[in-house]
Each structure stands twice: as structure tokens, then as C-alpha cells.
Design an enzyme around this catalytic site. Structure first.
Site, PDB file in Angstrom:
ATOM      1  N   ARG A 218      40.018   2.222 -32.404  1.00 35.79           N
ATOM      2  CA  ARG A 218      39.078   3.240 -32.260  1.00 35.79           C
ATOM      3  C   ARG A 218      38.301   3.983 -33.567  1.00 35.79           C
ATOM      4  O   ARG A 218      37.496   3.939 -33.508  1.00 35.79           O
ATOM      5  CB  ARG A 218      39.726   4.307 -31.407  1.00 35.79           C
TER       6      ARG A 218
ATOM      7  N   ASN B 209      36.871   3.318 -21.029  1.00 34.59           N
ATOM      8  CA  ASN B 209      35.920   3.302 -21.675  1.00 34.59           C
ATOM      9  C   ASN B 209      35.629   2.239 -22.397  1.00 34.59           C
ATOM     10  O   ASN B 209      36.314   1.364 -22.819  1.00 34.59           O
ATOM     11  CB  ASN B 209      35.788   4.521 -22.553  1.00 34.59           C
TER      12      ASN B 209
ATOM     13  N   CYS C  87      34.854   9.305 -14.418  1.00 33.54           N
ATOM     14  CA  CYS C  87      34.761  10.139 -15.448  1.00 33.54           C
ATOM     15  C   CYS C  87      34.898  11.654 -15.303  1.00 33.54           C
ATOM     16  O   CYS C  87      34.896  11.818 -14.221  1.00 33.54           O
ATOM     17  CB  CYS C  87      33.371   9.826 -16.465  1.00 33.54           C
TER      18      CYS C  87
ATOM     19  N   HIS D 210      28.544   8.564 -19.181  1.00 34.58           N
ATOM     20  CA  HIS D 210      27.983   9.141 -20.542  1.00 34.58           C
ATOM     21  C   HIS D 210      26.715   9.014 -20.836  1.00 34.58           C
ATOM     22  O   HIS D 210      26.113   9.310 -22.273  1.00 34.58           O
ATOM     23  CB  HIS D 210      29.065   8.345 -21.568  1.00 34.58           C
TER      24      HIS D 210
ATOM     25  N   TYR E 141      27.460  13.777 -24.298  1.00 35.92           N
ATOM     26  CA  TYR E 141      27.363  12.534 -24.709  1.00 35.92           C
ATOM     27  C   TYR E 141      25.722  12.147 -25.291  1.00 35.92           C
ATOM     28  O   TYR E 141      25.415  11.293 -25.609  1.00 35.92           O
ATOM     29  CB  TYR E 141      27.756  11.269 -23.901  1.00 35.92           C
TER      30      TYR E 141
END
Length: 414
Positions: free
Chosen positions: A89, A140, A160, A190, A237
Site C-alpha cells: 500500500r 479495493n 463500500c 469511489h 474520493y
């Protein structure tokens, strides 16, 4: 009553999910946590058992690293894995910055890297689940992973927490039960907008905007002027699109979110090891995912009990947005029953939304293709198509950097 398998059960997120099952899911007879990291899994699993006991839940919980054992007989498979952990990440949030592109784990080049690592792993797990099982995907980028699952023929729904967060906050502000608020929530995962908030058939969003515009803008970190101009509320987002250069400047000047999450996870795991701890700690709220468990329990209940519940779900488009292919995966307010999720009727998307949705959906189609078949050219074409890249020089450099950073996770590179 049913068996639920949680893939990625060693996550520090898992106690949030278990808390929801303990409080809201009397139909769960067995919960199995699956994770290859047994030391971490046993720690999280023992804490999860204490949470269930604290709430008096009759569900039996166990944990294992054996995929087939965990999935056998499971009516629902919840997927919340992270291939490469927080180290990957942090890479996703870092390497795009050198090109002046946003570094984020679910969108842009970073989100694409995560998709390339994740889709093959999720599909391998789904192939080993019972044919009739529902795959509830939280992993995700949810839209891309869910599309890959549906393309492979699985009974899958992506979930989500953005919509349920707005619903809960606005219901509290209006002094009513959350179930009384139905959102016109639409877009891609998102990449969504709240266009209306219906209470007894009346849209209360204009009132909400009038009374709390400043707080709303601060919450989604998007200028109030944008919200006013659009007359709706973009998800957080959308700031990566509407405020891209500002976000890149911010990210270059501070530690990544992944670094902060890694610190939180160390603290949480120490807390989970305390045998006296029987409730999820307040610190877990900083990990993100507010109302995650409520969203999961509600969707699973509707899928298995055919109750016609209203949930925001990632589903096939099938004509809902006529400018997208039927096979595209969208995120919308749906009525959910035993036959799956079906979007509620809604007005067409205005051009300022539709254009962005079309561009990102095209990228997502190419992203699934690249994740399934590999190849540098596929990676390049997906990046070139993404609205946050869309330039040859950037797409070329990002392709090189993405592949270099993920060589250990992409089998087709070996």
C-alpha cells in the site's frame, strides 16, 4: 442460519466486522476466519471470540489457514484481503508522485497496481468456494474486483461504506432512523455522488446542504463551491479528480496513509492481545471503514432472507447508465433480495458526471483485462486511458515504475 467465511480474517479490521455480526446477525451459525498469517490470525480470532461472547452471540467462530476448509459449506464469503500488506500500500501511495500523479490505493496508478495484485488472488479463492455461495467483496478497488468476479460467473456483490456513512450522518442530523433515508447514490465505486436524500418521498438534500454546507465540504475535503455548483455531494474520493494537483502537493509533504495505518495496526494488535478486552477499542475507528459491519450485515441479510432491503451495491450496469456497456459494474442504490441487487429507478446522469464515469469505467474494463492476462502493453493502455494519467510520457513512466514495484506479486512477470 448460515456459515460465513471471512477471507483476510487476520486483518485488524476484522473485529469491526465481528462486532456487527455479534450485534446484528443472529442468522450466522458459524464464522470462519481465513488468513495465511497464523500468528496474527490466532490473536485476532481469540479477540473475535471474546466479542461474540460479550454480546451473547450464538455463532461459533474458528480460524484457519486452510482455504478449502474455510470455504466448504459457506453460504457467504466475505473478501477483505490485502495482497502485499501495508508495504505494498505504501508503494501504491508513493510511486505515482514522481510523475506528478496522485498516490492512492484505490484510484489512479496506485489503485491499478492494487488491482493487478488482487484480482488473480480473489478469483482463485472464489473458484474454490461452493458454487451457490454469495461472494461479498470489500476488497479495493471494489468495482474492478467485483467486475472480475462477475465476469468469471460468480454470484458476487461489491460493497463500500461511503453511502451508509452519508445515510447515517444525515439521518442523525434530521433526527430520524437511518432506514427512513433513501439516497440517490450513483456512479462507480469511489466515484459516486449523492444526488438526493429522500424521506417519505421528499428530497431533503437541499435542506441538508443549506444547513450544513461548510461541514459537508470539510467532511469530503472538497470546496463548498464545487458542491454548490453541482447541487449534490461528491464522495471524498472525488477530491482526487476535482483537486488533483492540490492533493499531490499535500501527499508530497507528509507521510503516507499506509504508514499511519501500519502504526495503528501495531497498536491495535497489542490491544487485541489483552485477554480482558471484549469490545472493539475506540482506536479502531481511526483505521477507517465507519459502518463497515452494518453495511455487510445488512447486505448479507437481504441476500439470504430475500427481504428487499435497500443498500448501495456494486452491480452489473445492465442498462441503468445507458452510455455504459451492460457488463460494466456501477455503484448505485439497489433493492436486494435472493436474486441479487437491482438498482432503483433514478434520473439520468448529467453530462458533468457521465463524462467522468465513462472515462473511469473504460479504464476499469482495461484494468480487469490487464489483471487477467498480464502484459506491459495492457498495463500501459489502461494507464493511458485513466483520466488521472491520460498522457503518453506519464503512462510510460508509471507503467515502468508500477511493474518494477510489483514484480514479486505479478506471476506473469517472472
Amino acid at each position: 442460519r448460515l456459515k460465513i467465511a471471512v477471507v483476510g480474517g487476520g486483518s485488524t479490521y476484522t473485529p469491526e466486522l465481528i462486532d456487527g455480526f455479534a450485534r446484528l446477525a443472529p442468522f450466522a451459525s458459524e464464522i470462519v476466519l481465513l488468513d495465511p498469517a497464523l500468528d496474527r490470525l490466532s490473536l485476532v480470532g481469540a479477540f473475535a471470540q471474546r466479542i461474540l461472547a460479550h454480546h451473547g452471540s450464538p455463532a461459533k467462530l474458528r480460524w484457519t489457514s486452510d482455504v478449502d476448509d474455510a470455504l466448504a459449506g459457506a453460504s457467504t464469503v466475505v473478501i477483505q484481503l490485502r495482497v502485499g500488506g501495508q508495504r505494498a500500500r505504501i508503494s501504491d501511495e508513493t510511486f505515482p508522485l514522481a510523475c506528478g500523479c496522485v498516490g492512492q490505493e484505490t484510484t489512479g496508478a496506485g489503485g491499478f497496481a492494487k488491482a493487478l495484485r488482487t484480482v488473480p488472488e480473489v478469483l482463485d479463492i472464489a473458484r474454490r468456494a461452493d458454487p451457490g455461495a454469495w461472494i461479498v467483496n470489500f476488497t479495493n478497488p471494489v468495482g474492478i474486483v467485483t467486475r472480475a468476479l462477475l465476469d468469471a460467473g460468480h454470484r458476487a456483490a461489491g460493497l463500500c461504506n461511503v453511502a451508509i456513512g452519508f445515510q447515517r450522518r444525515w439521518a442523525a442530523a434530521l433526527g430520524i432512523e437511518p432506514s427512513a433515508v433513501t439516497l440517490d447514490h450513483v456512479g462507480l465505486n469511489h466515484l459516486t455522488w449523492e444526488r438526493a436524500a429522500y424521506v417519505d418521498g421528499v428530497d431533503r438534500l437541499p435542506h441538508i446542504l443549506e444547513q450544513g454546507l461548510a461541514d459537508l465540504a470539510a467532511g469530503v475535503q472538497i470546496p463548498a463551491e464545487i458542491i454548490t455548483a453541482l447541487a449534490c455531494v461528491p464522495s471524498y474520493y472525488l477530491r482526487y479528480f476535482y483537486c488533483h494537483d492540490e492533493v499531490v502537493a499535500e501527499e508530497r509533504g507528509r507521510p503516507t496513509r499506509g504508514e499511519r495505518v501500519a502504526e495503528l495496526e501495531e497498536q491495535l494488535l497489542r490491544m487485541y492481545a489483552d485477554p480482558a478486552l471484549t469490545e472493539k477499542p475506540a482506536l479502531l475507528g481511526e483505521r477507517g471503514g465507519a459502518f463497515y459491519s452494518e453495511a455487510a450485515v445488512g447486505l448479507i441479510a437481504s441476500l439470504h432472507h430475500d427481504d428487499g432491503g435497500i443498500h448501495a451495491v456494486n452491480v452489473r450496469n445492465r442498462g441503468f447508465l445507458p452510455f455504459l456497456s451492460d457488463d460494466a459494474v456501477i455503484e448505485a442504490t439497489c433493492r436486494v433480495g435472493a436474486d441479487g441487487a437491482h438498482p432503483l429507478p433514478a434520473p439520468p446522469l448529467r453530462p458533468e458526471f457521465a463524462g467522468l464515469v465513462a472515462g473511469v469505467s473504460a479504464y476499469e474494463e482495461l484494468a480487469v483485462d490487464a489483471a487477467l492476462h498480464g502484459g506491459r502493453d495492457r498495463v500501459y493502455r489502461a494507464l493511458l486511458t485513466h483520466p488521472l494519467v491520460a498522457q503518453h510520457d506519464k503512462a510510460t513512466r508509471l507503467t515502468n515504475d508500477l511493474l518494477a514495484a510489483n514484480r514479486d506479486h505479478l506471476a506473469w512477470l517472472s
